[in-house]
Design a protein around this motif. Structure first.
Motif, PDB file in Angstrom:
ATOM      1  N   ILE A   1      72.976  84.067  36.358  1.00  0.00           N
ATOM      2  CA  ILE A   1      72.907  83.805  34.917  1.00  0.00           C
ATOM      3  C   ILE A   1      73.205  85.074  34.116  1.00  0.00           C
ATOM      4  O   ILE A   1      73.977  85.043  33.154  1.00  0.00           O
ATOM      5  CB  ILE A   1      71.518  83.240  34.534  1.00  0.00           C
ATOM      6  N   HIS A   2      72.600  86.189  34.526  1.00  0.00           N
ATOM      7  CA  HIS A   2      72.833  87.435  33.789  1.00  0.00           C
ATOM      8  C   HIS A   2      74.245  87.987  34.043  1.00  0.00           C
ATOM      9  O   HIS A   2      74.902  88.455  33.119  1.00  0.00           O
ATOM     10  CB  HIS A   2      71.752  88.465  34.121  1.00  0.00           C
ATOM     11  N   ASP A   3      74.713  87.921  35.292  1.00  0.00           N
ATOM     12  CA  ASP A   3      76.065  88.409  35.595  1.00  0.00           C
ATOM     13  C   ASP A   3      77.119  87.644  34.791  1.00  0.00           C
ATOM     14  O   ASP A   3      78.101  88.227  34.328  1.00  0.00           O
ATOM     15  CB  ASP A   3      76.393  88.250  37.096  1.00  0.00           C
ATOM     16  N   ASP A   4      76.910  86.343  34.647  1.00  0.00           N
ATOM     17  CA  ASP A   4      77.904  85.537  33.931  1.00  0.00           C
ATOM     18  C   ASP A   4      78.023  85.950  32.465  1.00  0.00           C
ATOM     19  O   ASP A   4      79.097  85.824  31.874  1.00  0.00           O
ATOM     20  CB  ASP A   4      77.561  84.040  34.037  1.00  0.00           C
ATOM     21  N   ILE A   5      76.916  86.438  31.879  1.00  0.00           N
ATOM     22  CA  ILE A   5      77.016  86.954  30.497  1.00  0.00           C
ATOM     23  C   ILE A   5      77.928  88.177  30.504  1.00  0.00           C
ATOM     24  O   ILE A   5      78.855  88.282  29.698  1.00  0.00           O
ATOM     25  CB  ILE A   5      75.639  87.400  29.937  1.00  0.00           C
ATOM     26  N   MET A   6      77.643  89.090  31.435  1.00  0.00           N
ATOM     27  CA  MET A   6      78.376  90.362  31.471  1.00  0.00           C
ATOM     28  C   MET A   6      79.842  90.156  31.837  1.00  0.00           C
ATOM     29  O   MET A   6      80.715  90.825  31.310  1.00  0.00           O
ATOM     30  CB  MET A   6      77.720  91.310  32.486  1.00  0.00           C
TER      31      MET A   6
ATOM     32  N   ILE B   1      69.817  85.286  28.579  1.00  0.00           N
ATOM     33  CA  ILE B   1      69.019  86.482  28.875  1.00  0.00           C
ATOM     34  C   ILE B   1      67.579  86.068  29.192  1.00  0.00           C
ATOM     35  O   ILE B   1      67.014  86.421  30.231  1.00  0.00           O
ATOM     36  CB  ILE B   1      69.031  87.475  27.687  1.00  0.00           C
ATOM     37  N   LEU B   2      67.001  85.277  28.296  1.00  0.00           N
ATOM     38  CA  LEU B   2      65.587  84.916  28.423  1.00  0.00           C
ATOM     39  C   LEU B   2      65.295  84.021  29.619  1.00  0.00           C
ATOM     40  O   LEU B   2      64.302  84.223  30.325  1.00  0.00           O
ATOM     41  CB  LEU B   2      65.131  84.172  27.171  1.00  0.00           C
ATOM     42  N   SER B   3      66.126  83.015  29.847  1.00  0.00           N
ATOM     43  CA  SER B   3      65.813  82.137  30.970  1.00  0.00           C
ATOM     44  C   SER B   3      66.038  82.896  32.278  1.00  0.00           C
ATOM     45  O   SER B   3      65.311  82.670  33.255  1.00  0.00           O
ATOM     46  CB  SER B   3      66.599  80.821  30.903  1.00  0.00           C
ATOM     47  N   GLY B   4      66.982  83.824  32.286  1.00  0.00           N
ATOM     48  CA  GLY B   4      67.132  84.702  33.448  1.00  0.00           C
ATOM     49  C   GLY B   4      65.880  85.539  33.669  1.00  0.00           C
ATOM     50  O   GLY B   4      65.375  85.638  34.796  1.00  0.00           O
ATOM     51  N   ASP B   5      65.366  86.139  32.613  1.00  0.00           N
ATOM     52  CA  ASP B   5      64.139  86.945  32.722  1.00  0.00           C
ATOM     53  C   ASP B   5      62.991  86.114  33.298  1.00  0.00           C
ATOM     54  O   ASP B   5      62.246  86.576  34.165  1.00  0.00           O
ATOM     55  CB  ASP B   5      63.724  87.464  31.335  1.00  0.00           C
ATOM     56  N   ALA B   6      62.859  84.895  32.786  1.00  0.00           N
ATOM     57  CA  ALA B   6      61.765  84.033  33.249  1.00  0.00           C
ATOM     58  C   ALA B   6      61.942  83.700  34.730  1.00  0.00           C
ATOM     59  O   ALA B   6      60.967  83.623  35.494  1.00  0.00           O
ATOM     60  CB  ALA B   6      61.694  82.759  32.413  1.00  0.00           C
ATOM     61  N   MET B   7      63.193  83.522  35.165  1.00  0.00           N
ATOM     62  CA  MET B   7      63.445  83.235  36.581  1.00  0.00           C
ATOM     63  C   MET B   7      63.084  84.422  37.459  1.00  0.00           C
ATOM     64  O   MET B   7      62.584  84.246  38.579  1.00  0.00           O
ATOM     65  CB  MET B   7      64.920  82.895  36.801  1.00  0.00           C
ATOM     66  N   LEU B   8      63.371  85.621  36.987  1.00  0.00           N
ATOM     67  CA  LEU B   8      63.019  86.812  37.760  1.00  0.00           C
ATOM     68  C   LEU B   8      61.500  86.868  37.929  1.00  0.00           C
ATOM     69  O   LEU B   8      60.987  87.119  39.034  1.00  0.00           O
ATOM     70  CB  LEU B   8      63.552  88.068  37.057  1.00  0.00           C
ATOM     71  N   ALA B   9      60.769  86.595  36.851  1.00  0.00           N
ATOM     72  CA  ALA B   9      59.304  86.583  36.938  1.00  0.00           C
ATOM     73  C   ALA B   9      58.831  85.471  37.873  1.00  0.00           C
ATOM     74  O   ALA B   9      57.910  85.656  38.673  1.00  0.00           O
ATOM     75  CB  ALA B   9      58.695  86.417  35.552  1.00  0.00           C
TER      76      ALA B   9
END
Lengths: 323, 323
Positions: free
Chosen positions: A77-82, A104-112
């Motif tokens: 999810i984050h790589d696709d933004i970049m 960004i946010l849903s990626g952060d939540a997934m990492l957590a």
């Protein structure tokens, strides 16, 4: 093969049972959308197979397997933004379907969430420590990859270090987490980790080759996409190494062209240079060397061949030795 | 006060000793840049004070304190991308000084590092579990905040739930982590957590008030910035509740004006409506009620007044009762 299929099914069932719903829905819908898309489930499978090999409890190992898949999908999810990637697995990417903030946010939540899952088994602290280490390495790899976009000359050792961090360490950690959950001893875990590193290197080089030389139309991926995007893959770097002064200059020139140029023509010309230099064969030779080293470490694990057979079969399928 | 100053110094020393360097530098420089900026270190302080209260080992508690500060700074880096904030603490934000890709990635790496720190003490698994829970809640709070920007009407309960998730739960978790590292019992941790929630609610409402009614020029923050940005803070929602039909319409109209409008004029007009409706006093009353509830829970913790005194003093300073 029966065992492999069974573990795949067990993981699919475990994932389907996991509740990814929550409020606000703008945060949770992209999580479910991403992780429930069909994927190879490569990292969970390596985790479960390593666990099975050491006679671990599959119910315990399903947690780190889920952590790994959740973590992997966060990176996508984050790589696709970049990378400004509009599509993945034939579907719009999260930042494209929703927006960058939500991605960004849903990626952060997934990492957590990945940490939450990794912490469930009784070896949770160790598993979470392994996850945090690999998470940092993957950020380093992705940053190196971003740097390469604007860097004039990337060396082959730099490229190899980048794919080690971006791809190989997560496969190695998947095996490590599965073996840790099974309580395997340190030396064996170490061999298994190295097995994963070399398997991952081979896997990524194969990916670089398949981007251009794949017969089948891979769903959601363009033929020669790396060339169109001026990606300095191993193929390109190997070609520069093997090329005459004239070919090298031409390749460097082609790899500065912007996307508005005729894409097909460019891909064809680059491929004809690669073919003339036998780049594919050269990369395949490097790949085979990584495979060889990988299986040396699998051989060194202190278990009977019988116990290793499922992981070996799966890894051989991956490295393309069997179909 | 001596104890508070000593803990502040101990944390500053611990932070200064922590190595935030690494390769590639594009990933690590923004991390050091952000976390080494001077800040209140509110969350580490709550963690250390809660730990001290229960007679915990300060050397152990410094790890969750560091985890909390690292985690908090990760949220700032990602929030600043979403809020398009150019400055923070009087310095350019990470996405502004470098770029959004680097801000996403260095934030991700900080989140992973926060878990690494939280896992260090012997209660690491529990601390990391607490961190992962609060991380998910904060993502939920930030997503609610983003939703409010485009939502026509936000209710006061919705706003309170948003600030609970976005601000209060992290203060509560900071206390919880400190007490957990000290091996406090569950009932006490529960009271301390609730103390943190209500303190955090009061803290955020005070922030809303200070944005407009602060005498001192707060470095890096504009006077009335929330009004200029059309932020639906508690002041605004309370004003809508108290306003006549005419004032309500005017307020709603003013809060749709874009930034190119005369900012000073708008802030002045909104403030004159707030003043006429005694909004500041109404919000202060709510704040005091949260403070009252907070200290009820601190009273309920099963320790002597003597043991609670440093945390009480610090919290009273925070809630503005003493200066």
């Amino acid at each position: 093969m029966e065992k492999i299929k069974q573990l795949q099914q067990d993981f699919a069932d475990f994932l389907a049972k996991t509740d990814f719903n929550g409020q606000p829905k703008e945060l949770y819908e992209p999580i479910a959308y991403t992780i429930l898309q069909s994927g190879k489930r490569l990292r969970p499978m390596l985790c479960l197979l390593a666990n099975e090999m050491f006679g671990g409890d599959e119910q315990e190992a399903l947690w780190p397997a889920l952590a790994l898949e959740t973590f992997h999908n966060f990176t996508l999810i984050h790589d696709d933004i970049m990378d400004k990637a509009p599509m993945r697995r034939g579907m719009p990417t999260v930042y494209q379907k929703w927006n960058a903030d939500i991605a960004i946010l849903s990626g952060d939540a997934m990492l957590a969430k990945a940490f939450q899952f990794a912490l469930k088994p009784k070896q949770g602290a160790e598993l979470a420590q392994q996850l945090s280490k690999v998470a940092i390495e993957i950020c380093e790899g992705q940053q190196m990859d971003l740097n390469f976009e604007t860097l004039g000359n990337v060396t082959i050792p730099e490229y190899l270090e980048m794919i080690r961090l971006k791809t190989a360490v997560l496969l190695a950690t998947a095996l490590q987490m599965g073996a840790t959950a099974a309580g395997a001893d340190e030396t064996d875990i170490h061999h298994l980790y190295n097995f994963g590193i070399n398997l991952g290197m081979s896997f990524q080089l194969q990916d670089d080759i398949l981007d251009l030389y794949s017969d089948v139309k891979v769903f959601g991926k363009r033929h020669g996409g790396d060339i169109a995007d001026n990606k300095k893959t191993y193929l390109y770097l190997k070609a520069l190494e093997l090329a005459s002064e004239r070919d090298r200059k031409r390749l460097q020139q082609l790899f500065t062209l912007r996307i508005d140029h005729d894409e097909e023509e460019k891909i064809e010309e680059v491929q004809s240079i690669y073919d003339r230099l036998h780049v594919k064969e050269a990369v395949e030779a490097v790949m085979l060397e990584y495979d060889r080293k990988a299986f040396e470490d699998l051989d060194a694990v202190s278990l009977t061949e019988e116990k290793k057979k499922h992981l070996r079969t799966y890894a051989e399928m991956l490295s393309g030795r069997k179909k």
